[in-house]
Motif scaffolding. Structure first.
Motif, PDB file in Angstrom:
ATOM      1  N   ALA A 365       0.909  -0.688  -0.051  1.00 55.86           N
ATOM      2  CA  ALA A 365      -0.387  -0.100  -0.107  1.00 55.86           C
ATOM      3  C   ALA A 365       1.096   1.816  -0.262  1.00 55.86           C
ATOM      4  O   ALA A 365       1.408   1.232   1.382  1.00 55.86           O
ATOM      5  N   THR A 371      -5.318   2.903  -1.047  1.00 50.10           N
ATOM      6  CA  THR A 371      -5.190   1.591  -1.491  1.00 50.10           C
ATOM      7  C   THR A 371      -6.968   0.747  -0.903  1.00 50.10           C
ATOM      8  O   THR A 371      -7.380   0.444   0.210  1.00 50.10           O
ATOM      9  N   HIS A 545      -4.853   3.070  -5.295  1.00 46.35           N
ATOM     10  CA  HIS A 545      -4.159   1.917  -6.352  1.00 46.35           C
ATOM     11  C   HIS A 545      -5.279   0.643  -5.912  1.00 46.35           C
ATOM     12  O   HIS A 545      -6.014   0.813  -4.452  1.00 46.35           O
TER      13      HIS A 545
END
Length: 581
Positions: A365, A371, A545
């Protein structure tokens, strides 16, 4: 929950706390002993005054001193009794505070993961009602048992030189009373333990019924559940009556034996007075002390049930305290003050029942980014958060914060740098300000307002009757789901932690509330490392992400745009949910 074979017996466990109350119990015992000595003096003064005035015709002025002396004796005995009770009560109260603190502390060490598998009503019953049941054991039962041994001995020693026959009757009959009480009550321990087990089940079922009352009503199952609770209540009634039956039977036997013993002393004194084998003064002295000799033994019957009740309550406490709790981690490394990179390396976790939640899970992360961890239910997303929050420890693998292993950080140091927003944020009974200050108790009103304004909560808070001082009910009664969630976000923002963990933060919210919460999340995520666990794809607009999990493994990860444009599991997930590109 069955007890492990190596658990201590409940009464052995209760006696292990005696060192903590030995000093007050000794003081109580000494006060009781002094009371017994004064009792002997009182009986002698009464016997002498009656013998002198009735048998010898002494004028009032000759016995006035004895009658006058009785007044301070009465007062002293009353004061000693009250002080002894107070000292014994303090011993019981100290144990109660200590035991409740020990139970709560151990439950905290066991953590939320252990608590999820327990009946909350059972635990509440142990921490509240069970601890209260222990007080009588230390405050009344133990002092009474000590007085049962000491006071009759003092009386017997005093009666022996005056009338050895009466003293002999007392000493011979006294052991019979506790013996027969033991014979009658030897099965009571199991009955009390059974009673407490039924009460624990009733408490757990009743609490579950109250918490699920809305669901029961909507499904038309409230009457069926009420019938189940009524049946369990009736089982508890029968169990209680069995215990009371034995308790009353033992009390009747004690009263009968004590009364018969007193009658034997009285008859023997009367006949020997009639035959001229005994003087009036020692005979009356022995007769006055006979009921007092058996009084502590009779009192033992009234408090014996406190021992049984404490043993029954202690059974569950022993089980709870014997549950192995993870040792608190006290690493020497300092927690990062800036947003760190979270790296999960070959992380595995298996639950005690053998369920594999994570299997060599690895991903990163990035620092200062959001994330998102997505996947179907049971993919292992919540387990990741529990590992980060240290509710559980990994079976294998490691979590790193930049270059620091999470295992090298102490619990306090790490958790100071983490803020958490769960699916259902808990609001405690108290004011809005009290709930906001949970993570930062020293925050002033300006800081509260700034955090609330950042997540869009200030408008509805100011509209409350007393603003930030408005009292809230349990679980946030008086607030909507969206308001509770924004309150939780403000609480997380106020903590100002570099790592923010979000577990389905928009679950259970309507579309309008979801948009407001997501907008607030976008604001508070800036400059923090955020791990967003979700299966609601509309929340992915926050993500930089994305990590896709399946059956405890990472099947895909990468930047949001890259995964969306690809043809992997994430793209298929978006297509199945008809999320526009």
């Amino acid at each position: 929950m069955s007890a492990a074979p190596d658990l201590p017996r409940p009464e052995t466990w209760l006696k292990s706390f005696l060192p903590q109350v030995r000093a007050p119990l000794r003081r109580s015992m000494l006060l009781g002993l002094l009371n017994g000595v004064l009792l002997v003096l009182q009986a002698w003064l009464v016997a002498w005054a009656i013998a002198a005035g009735v048998m010898h015709g002494a004028p009032l002025r000759r016995i006035a001193w004895a009658l006058a002396a009785l007044v301070p004796v009465f007062v002293a005995r009353f004061v000693l009794s009250r002080v002894a009770e107070r000292v014994a009560f303090q011993a019981g109260a100290n144990i109660r505070r200590t035991m409740r603190a020990d139970l709560l502390g151990h439950l905290q060490r066991l953590g939320p993961a252990w608590l999820q598998g327990q009946a909350r009503g059972d635990l509440v019953n142990s921490v509240v009602g069970g601890v209260e049941a222990l007080e009588g054991y230390y405050a009344r039962y133990l002092p009474t048992m000590r007085m049962t041994a000491l006071v009759p001995l003092v009386i017997a020693v005093a009666v022996l030189p005056a009338d050895w026959v009466s003293a002999l009757v007392m000493l011979v009959s006294a052991p019979l009373i506790p013996f027969f009480m033991w014979m009658i009550g030897k099965g009571t321990e199991e009955l009390n333990q059974k009673q407490w087990r039924v009460l624990a089940f009733l408490s757990a079922r009743f609490l579950d019924t109250l918490q699920g009352l809305t669901t029961l009503k909507l499904l038309g199952a409230s009457r069926r559940e009420a019938a189940v609770v009524a049946q369990v209540s009736d089982d508890y009634r029968r169990s209680t009556m069995q215990v009371l039956r034995v308790a009353f039977l033992s009390s009747v036997v004690l009263e009968f034996l004590a009364t018969v013993s007193i009658a034997v002393v009285a008859v023997m004194v009367g006949f020997r007075l009639m035959w001229g084998e005994l003087a009036f003064l020692p005979g009356l002295f022995a007769l006055l002390l006979a009921p007092e000799f058996y009084a502590p033994l009779r009192n033992m019957g009234t408090v014996y049930h406190l021992r049984m009740e404490a043993i029954g309550a202690a059974e569950r406490m022993v089980q709870i305290l014997s549950e192995p709790a993870p040792a608190p981690r006290t690493g020497s490394m300092a927690a990062p003050t800036n947003a760190p990179t979270l790296a999960f390396r070959e992380l595995s976790f298996t639950y005690p029942d053998g369920t594999v939640a994570l299997d060599r899970c690895s991903f990163t992360a990035p620092a200062g980014c959001v994330t998102a961890v997505v996947g179907a239910s049971g993919a292992g997303k919540s387990t990741l958060l529990h590992l980060l929050l240290r509710f559980i420890a990994p079976t294998a693998g490691a979590i790193r914060l930049d270059d620091v292993d999470l295992a090298d950080l102490g619990d306090d140091a790490w958790l100071r740098g983490v803020a958490w927003v769960p699916q259902r944020a808990h609001v405690f009974e108290g004011s809005v300000a009290d709930n906001l200050r949970l993570g930062r108790p020293d925050a002033d009103l300006d800081a509260l307002r700034e955090a609330a304004r950042a997540v869009g909560a200030d408008t509805f808070i100011e509209a409350l009757p007393q603003g930030y001082d408005t009292p809230l009910g349990e679980r946030g009664v008086g607030l909507s789901g969206g308001q509770i969630q924004r309150l939780a976000l403000a609480r997380a923002l106020l903590k100002d932690a570099p790592v923010l963990l979000l577990d389905e933060p928009t679950a259970h919210l309507d579309a309008h509330s979801q948009r407001e919460v997501l907008a607030a999340l976008a604001r508070i995520a800036r400059g923090r490392t955020v791990l967003l666990v979700t299966h609601r794809l509309h929340a992915l607009n926050l993500a930089d992400h994305v990590v896709v999990m399946d059956a405890g493994r990472v099947v895909e990860q990468g930047p949001m745009a890259q995964l969306r444009a690809g043809s992997g599991p994430f793209a298929h997930l978006l297509a199945a949910a008809q999320v526009p590109a």
